[in-house]
Design a protein around this motif. Structure first.
Motif, short mmCIF file in Angstrom:
data_model
loop_
_atom_site.label_atom_id
_atom_site.label_comp_id
_atom_site.label_asym_id
_atom_site.label_seq_id
_atom_site.Cartn_x
_atom_site.Cartn_y
_atom_site.Cartn_z
N GLN A 1 2.94 4.35 -17.50
CA GLN A 1 3.56 3.57 -16.16
C GLN A 1 4.87 3.66 -16.13
O GLN A 1 5.50 3.75 -15.19
CB GLN A 1 3.15 2.03 -16.92
N GLU A 2 5.64 3.80 -17.16
CA GLU A 2 7.07 4.11 -17.26
C GLU A 2 7.62 5.24 -16.50
O GLU A 2 8.47 5.26 -15.62
CB GLU A 2 7.48 4.32 -18.67
N ALA A 3 6.89 6.46 -16.70
CA ALA A 3 7.11 7.63 -16.04
C ALA A 3 6.64 7.72 -14.49
O ALA A 3 7.49 7.84 -13.56
CB ALA A 3 6.16 8.92 -16.53
N PHE A 4 5.66 6.70 -14.21
CA PHE A 4 5.41 6.60 -12.83
C PHE A 4 6.50 5.89 -12.01
O PHE A 4 7.01 6.01 -11.03
CB PHE A 4 4.16 5.69 -12.57
N LEU A 5 7.17 4.87 -12.75
CA LEU A 5 8.14 4.07 -12.20
C LEU A 5 9.53 4.75 -11.88
O LEU A 5 9.92 4.92 -10.80
CB LEU A 5 8.67 2.83 -13.33
N LYS A 6 9.86 5.73 -13.07
CA LYS A 6 11.01 6.64 -12.92
C LYS A 6 10.82 7.54 -11.70
O LYS A 6 11.77 7.95 -10.91
CB LYS A 6 11.06 7.25 -14.31
N GLU A 7 9.49 8.26 -11.69
CA GLU A 7 9.50 9.52 -10.85
C GLU A 7 9.01 9.11 -9.50
O GLU A 7 8.52 10.14 -8.45
CB GLU A 7 8.56 10.59 -11.61
N GLY A 8 8.72 7.71 -9.28
CA GLY A 8 8.10 7.50 -7.89
C GLY A 8 6.60 7.81 -7.83
O GLY A 8 6.34 8.33 -6.69
N GLY A 9 5.90 7.71 -8.91
CA GLY A 9 4.46 8.28 -8.75
C GLY A 9 3.56 7.18 -7.92
O GLY A 9 2.60 7.31 -7.96
N PHE A 10 4.21 6.55 -7.28
CA PHE A 10 3.25 5.52 -6.32
C PHE A 10 4.23 5.06 -5.05
O PHE A 10 5.57 5.20 -5.16
CB PHE A 10 2.77 4.35 -7.28
N GLN A 11 3.36 4.73 -4.25
CA GLN A 11 4.29 4.05 -3.06
C GLN A 11 3.54 2.58 -2.61
O GLN A 11 4.11 1.73 -2.99
CB GLN A 11 4.37 4.98 -1.82
N CYS A 12 2.32 2.84 -1.92
CA CYS A 12 1.72 1.56 -1.69
C CYS A 12 1.12 0.90 -2.91
O CYS A 12 0.85 -0.52 -3.06
CB CYS A 12 0.54 2.08 -0.68
N GLY A 13 0.79 1.85 -3.99
CA GLY A 13 0.19 1.26 -5.17
C GLY A 13 -1.18 1.06 -5.37
O GLY A 13 -1.81 0.88 -6.35
N TYR A 14 -2.09 1.43 -4.30
CA TYR A 14 -3.22 0.92 -4.33
C TYR A 14 -4.23 2.04 -5.19
O TYR A 14 -5.06 1.50 -5.84
CB TYR A 14 -3.87 0.93 -2.98
N CYS A 15 -3.74 3.18 -5.27
CA CYS A 15 -4.40 4.37 -5.87
C CYS A 15 -3.97 4.33 -7.31
O CYS A 15 -4.67 4.94 -8.19
CB CYS A 15 -4.42 5.56 -5.40
#
Lengths: 173, 302, 750
Positions: free
Chosen positions: A105-119
């Motif tokens: 989760q931390e890595a996703f936050l840092k690297e922008g691993g999401f935008q709308c977040g639904y997937c």
């Protein structure tokens, strides 16, 4: 795996409403429910148990938004029926990072691993699963592991960077 | 109401969970066409969503441990794979990992989440699985339970049967390669997308040749997606007995196009499937039998 | 994965934690006490008269609480952002298989579905119009009273006929663009709650809360003040959720049953009813002189509108406007028509006609370069606009030299393909550039605005009438407030997506969000700072000039330890800490219909691999160069460009909502294929050119769309580079490629 599935063997346990007694553990808490045997796990999680972190997007196992871990294995919860999970243990997105945030989760936050977040819930479960099996995945490994998770927003760039940042971390040690 | 998705049923099937193949078969005999076998049910659930009738009785095979075992059978000289083996087992099963070609074929189907639920048996019994051409090229055999008996049947023979008997698939036997001669196997799946898509076609083959380069055995199997799985026996015959370096590529291309009877849908024509199948087979043959130096000359550049 | 975009701070998106932990509730996750489930009955036929609708049996089913038809619509039984021509519930005629005929609210989803089956609708089939060509035939049945042409749009300048005669080379081609699905991961849905005063609260995704409120007010016959729209967060929209979708049905059912009603489309229902990108057939004839200067450009656009108007006219106008793109073309004639058919409904979709027209334009440029044996970049340079040139409609636009900057950067990228041809694989590279207008264009109501205040909790509350559908607007807002006001992340409270509390900002669309946030803050920051500092100055008896806004509160110059007054303390006695602004999005001073003023520019270089055995095409690398002003939110900027690029990679290679006889041949993601991670090259790089032209006061432009445009023609040019064949129809057909490969004798056994 539950061999003693007496509940289901005994057809009279399918009562008038044609439900069965279901026992499952979700995020380390045990639940006992009445449900139709072919009820989809995703519906049980979202509607009966209020775990709405796992999402429905295609309903036919083609997008991975509903991904969860079933006895530690990555599966599409829209493609699993109640009778198939009796006695089993399920981990949803809500079960990750309970006290401190999980490293994925931390890595996703840092690297922008999401935008709308639904997937994202499903994507993170898949990444978690990948790293559990393979802490330093190659490009091919990442593609193989995440091929079942569709994302319409990111173009997968941020997701790839998130996974690679964790892979690199592990590779150093 | 042609397009409404009907994923919910107000009446549920009765679920049966036998722990032995014998028990499962007896239940099927009892309920006949009012019951269906199901393991992961990944294909079934999709079919139900698309209108296939949910049966009154569902015989779950998931509790039958014997269907999930993978082992060498020294007597029979086969690799025995339980029909209930998940497609995703290639990731964790030590024995399967020794067969990279099997792992590659399994990896080409669906995606991780589905592979953890779908089974090899399900892929076969569904009639349209990508594994069928692959298993054909390996001369696989199917082991069924029929009543009190266990029967063994050649996969190709089974596929050609017009009527299906009441039977429960328990194992798939893959003969261990005892060839002392040179062999080459290939497996190619082509889809509308790189991965996680129904196949446009799946083609698999195996050739055996001697020291003089004469091809002694050839299997060319094709299927995938909605294509009826089959062996291209005429094309096989045209290759056998010839030297690999003297194959008539044009003839092979032609034969494959003639012999392969592909499916057709609004996305992909049958004609295209034929051409690709023929191209892939010729290319695979060339990759084995044509020397490196010669290859480049054959390409006409623009 | 290279980029020149610097990560300024380690700033995580404001909505990030909730999204990665799965704790964020989307509107389709909501449940309410006594909630009912709604389902919509849609037409069995693409085109038919309705002879009768019988809901008796459905109403009798235990668990069914209400069944509605057109008779239950108290207000206007129509919706549509520009022209409200689409029935909420059809009375006499259905024009596509997604047309709604009835709706049900029941105590469970299963019962609602069962009830739908019990509704008897008698149809009389009508001839199906499954193409614009059929619709335009003289004897074609009229889909609407005024005929089958929804909209015409044209622009011309100079005299193309004479100009063609002077041309050294002319290229003519017809380009065919497919029907694309938005494919947002969250389908349409939400809950509508009836309120005690007879009004409703709508918890459903939309890109424009106030517009939804207006449309619903008209349908329900209740004043807007009685309707509250809560519209964020959204699981993806890309233009598909600007128009109404399930809201009218849930609203009608909620008011009738006096219970909250939830409707959440399954994917199949979504594909059936939702908007799609306009398929277009674009014929372009372009002529150049011997030096490569374009003398004449003639374009005809035929767009498949589908059954209803929605934003179709604006899409066509946009396509017509962008026919010349970033090039100066002295003689141009562009004509477009948008034609009604029974093929679903086409509407707003990221790119808005720009994708289709640019595909044709860049395709022409590449073919001309080929004919003249000129370098494709050189040909573009010869015709490229200069900074102060007029815009494509001969109108004044904000001066910008971004076109040249983009082209120069693209040129610097290694153009030759990196991979070597092997026996069965051919490699090629291609480039393309594009120009894309932001905002709605001249003549449209393009109101913008925002509000900033110091609220009672001591937060700097920043509010816009926008929605967060994934595009990262909340990040933009946060970053800009930090930059312009000087406070810290923790001091900020972002308020969006609720019509009861937000100001009017217009729709979250057309790459306008970032621009508007920035411009609003420019207008609001000084008055806001003044209000706070003046107040603080009075209370602290410190001259205002010595005070400034910083992290956690008001700071005094020279005192580094901390604020002299916290925002909370300040808020406690501050009477008026609010500043509002409303303005019109910057527009051209010239009265050209739809003309834009602020443009973003983008260029792409791609490398592709063509498999000559199967005709399949794979993208090996993508380089984006984007000029849209300063980067506000690094991850957000990069993500929008990468994501837009992949969405169009899908458009180019694999996506088509195939219809046969106006019926969908694809119902879900098993046959509608969108790119997954394997289809995307890990070698994807994004470079931003942040400099704005001297004197440009408009700040950062939106980048929601620009990443989607250039990649498509670039891929086609790369294929030409690899195997010498031009593709004119999308999505690229492997069969077509294989045929071309065979025709060129590239396989010796054929």
């Amino acid at each position: 795996m539950d061999l003693s599935n007496k509940v289901l063997e005994n057809t009279s346990s399918t009562n008038n409403e044609q439900t069965i007694a279901l026992t499952i553990t979700v995020n380390e808490t045990k639940y006992e429910l009445q449900t139709r045997p072919t009820e989809k796990l995703i519906n049980i999680l979202r509607d009966q148990l209020d775990f709405v972190g796992t999402k429905v997007s295609c309903g036919i196992g083609r997008c991975g938004a509903c991904s969860i871990l079933l006895d530690g294995e990555l599966v599409n919860s829209c493609f699993i029926m109640a009778y198939q999970v009796n006695g089993k243990s399920i981990t949803t997105i809500e079960g990750l990072g309970n006290v401190t945030i999980d490293e994925v989760q931390e890595a996703f936050l840092k690297e922008g691993g999401f935008q709308c977040g639904y997937c994202t819930s499903g994507m993170i479960m898949s990444v978690k699963n990948l790293l559990a099996l393979n802490p330093a995945p190659s490009e091919e490994d990442i593609k193989e592991a995440l091929a079942g998770n569709l994302c319409r927003c990111t173009g997968y760039g941020g997701i790839i960077r998130a996974v690679q940042s964790l892979a690199n971390k592990k590779a150093r040690f | 109401m042609s397009n409404q998705v009907d994923s919910l049923e107000l009446t549920s099937p009765v679920i049966w969970t036998p722990t032995t193949a014998k028990e499962a078969f007896e239940l099927k005999e009892k309920f006949a066409n009012k019951a269906e076998f199901a393991s992961g049910a990944t294909l079934l659930q999709l079919q139900w969503t698309n209108g296939r009738k949910v049966p009154e009785n569902l015989i779950s095979l998931e509790q039958i441990l014997a269907l999930k075992t993978i082992q060498f059978d020294q007597n029979q000289a086969v690799l025995s794979i339980g029909a209930g083996t998940a497609l995703g087992s290639y990731q964790t099963n030590k024995l399967l990992k020794e067969f990279p070609n099997i792992c590659d074929a399994l990896k080409s189907i669906a995606a991780p989440g589905i592979r953890n639920r779908g089974t090899i048996g399900g892929n076969i019994m569904g009639g349209i699985g990508d594994l069928l051409p692959f298993l054909l090229s390996l001369n696989a055999k199917l082991i069924f339970v029929e009543g009190q008996e266990t029967t063994e049947v050649d996969l190709w023979e089974w596929l050609q049967q017009s009527a299906r008997k009441e039977q429960l698939l328990t194992h798939i036997w893959i003969p261990l390669d005892k060839e002392i001669l040179e062999t080459y196997s290939f497996y190619r799946k082509v889809g509308r997308r790189e991965t996680f898509t129904a196949a446009i076609l799946t083609v698999s083959g195996k050739f055996v040749w001697d020291e003089s380069g004469t091809i002694l055995k050839a299997i060319l199997a094709i299927g995938g997606g909605e294509n009826r799985p089959m062996r291209l026996t005429k094309t096989e015959q045209s290759i056998i007995g010839k030297k690999g370096t003297q194959l008539d590529w044009k003839q092979i291309y032609s034969l494959v196009c003639d012999e392969f009877t592909p499916a057709e849908d609004v996305f992909v024509t049958g004609n295209y499937r034929k051409k690709v199948a023929a191209n892939l087979i010729v290319a695979e043959l060339q990759s084995q039998f044509v020397q490196n130096g010669q290859r480049e000359e054959h390409i006409n550049e623009i | 994965m290279k980029s020149n975009i610097r990560v300024k701070e380690d700033r995580v998106r404001p909505d990030g934690l909730a999204k990665v932990t799965g704790t964020l509730k989307y509107l389709t996750d909501l449940t309410f006490p006594n909630m009912l489930y709604g389902k919509i009955l849609r037409s069995d036929y693409p085109h038919a008269n309705i002879l009768s609708i019988n809901t008796e049996e459905a109403e009798k089913l235990p668990g069914v609480v209400a069944v509605i038809t057109y008779k239950d619509v108290p207000g206007m039984n129509r919706f549509g952002i520009i022209v409200p021509d689409q029935p909420v519930l059809c009375e006499e005629r259905v024009r596509y298989v997604g047309d709604a005929v009835a709706a049900v609210a029941a105590t469970s989803l299963a019962i609602a579905e069962q009830a739908l089956k019990l509704i008897c609708v008698e149809y009389e089939e009508l001839p199906i119009i499954d193409s614009p060509e059929k619709a335009l035939q003289a004897d074609a049945i009229k889909l609407h009273p005024a005929g089958n042409i929804c909209h015409r749009s044209s622009y011309s300048n100079g005299n193309v006929a004479t100009a063609f005669e002077a041309c050294e080379a002319i290229v003519e081609e017809t380009y065919e663009l497919p029907r694309q699905l938005h494919g947002y991961m969250e389908t349409e849905g939400g809950v509508i709650v009836p309120e005690e005063d007879g009004g409703i609260t709508v918890y459903a995704a939309t890109q424009h809360g106030f517009k939804d409120r207006f449309q619903l007010s008209r349908i329900l016959g209740i004043p807007e003040s009685m309707i509250r729209i809560v519209s964020s967060p959204i699981g993806g929209s890309f233009g598909g959720k600007d128009e109404l979708n399930i809201q009218p049905y849930a609203a009608l059912l909620a008011l009738k049953t006096k219970c909250p009603v939830k409707i959440h489309n399954t994917r199949a229902e979504s594909i059936r009813a939702s908007l799609k990108r306009h398929p277009m057939k674009i014929t372009a004839k372009t002529g150049v002189d011997s030096s490569g200067k374009i003398l004449a450009h003639q374009v005809k656009i035929v767009a498949d509108k589908g059954a209803y108007a929605t934003l179709g006219p604006a899409v066509l106008d946009f396509a017509v406007e962008h026919a010349a793109g970033p090039y100066i073309i002295p003689n141009i004639e562009t004509e477009g028509i948008s034609v009604f058919t029974n093929n679903g409904v086409m509407g707003e979709f990221r790119g808005f006609g720009g994708n289709q027209i640019t595909f044709a334009l860049e395709g022409q440029m590449d073919r001309l370069a080929d004919v003249l044996n000129l370098d494709p970049i050189e040909l573009r340079r010869i015709n490229l606009r200069n900074a102060t040139d007029l815009g494509p409609l001969g109108h004044r636009i904000a001066p910008t030299d971004s076109a040249a900057l983009i082209l120069n950067e693209i040129e610097k990228l290694e153009i030759a393909p990196k991979h070597e041809n092997s026996k069965w694989k051919r490699y090629g590279a291609g480039i393309a550039i594009s120009m894309h207008g932001g905002g709605l264009g001249f003549g449209r109501l393009d109101s913008a605005g925002g509000r900033i205040s110091l609220n009672k909790e001591g937060k700097v509350e920043i509010s816009f009438g926008f929605e967060e559908c994934g595009q990262g607007l909340v990040s933009v807002i946060e970053n800009l407030v930090i930059e312009e006001i000087g406070c810290s992340k923790e001091d900020i409270q972002i308020v969006i997506g609720d019509t009861s509390v937000v100001p009017h900002s217009g729709s979250s669309t057309a790459s306008r969000g970032t621009s508007i946030v920035w411009q609003s803050l420019q207008k609001m920051k000084e008055p806001f700072k003044k209000k706070i500092l003046a107040h603080a100055s009075t209370i602290l008896s410190i001259p205002q000039e010595e005070l400034y806004l910083g992290s956690k509160g008001v700071w005094k110059l020279g005192e580094e330890d901390g604020p002299v007054m916290s925002y909370k303390e300040c808020a406690e006695v501050l009477l008026d800490g609010t500043v509002l602004t409303s303005f019109h999005f910057p527009v051209t001073p010239d009265a050209v219909n739809g003309g834009h003023f602020l443009y973003s520019f983008g260029g792409v270089k791609v490398e592709v691999e063509v498999d000559v055995l199967s005709g399949k095409v794979k993208v090996m690398s993508i380089d984006h160069v984007i000029a849209a002003g300063p980067v506000v939110s690094p991850n957000g900027f990069r993500g929008q460009i990468e994501g837009g690029g992949v969405m169009s990679l899908g458009y180019t290679l694999m996506e088509e909502v195939k219809m046969v006889d106006s019926r969908y041949a694809t119902h879900n993601f098993d046959s509608y294929l969108m790119p997954n991670i394997v289809d995307v090259p890990f070698e994807t790089n994004v470079y931003a050119i942040e400099e704005l032209y001297e004197g440009d006061i408009y700040g950062p432009r939106g980048v929601g769309e620009i990443g989607t445009i250039s990649i498509t023609p670039a891929i086609v040019k790369a294929i030409h580079d690899a195997i010498g064949c031009w593709v004119t129809k999308l999505p690229i057909s492997s069969e077509d490629i294989l045929e071309k490969v065979c025709a060129r004798g590239m396989l010796e056994w054929i």
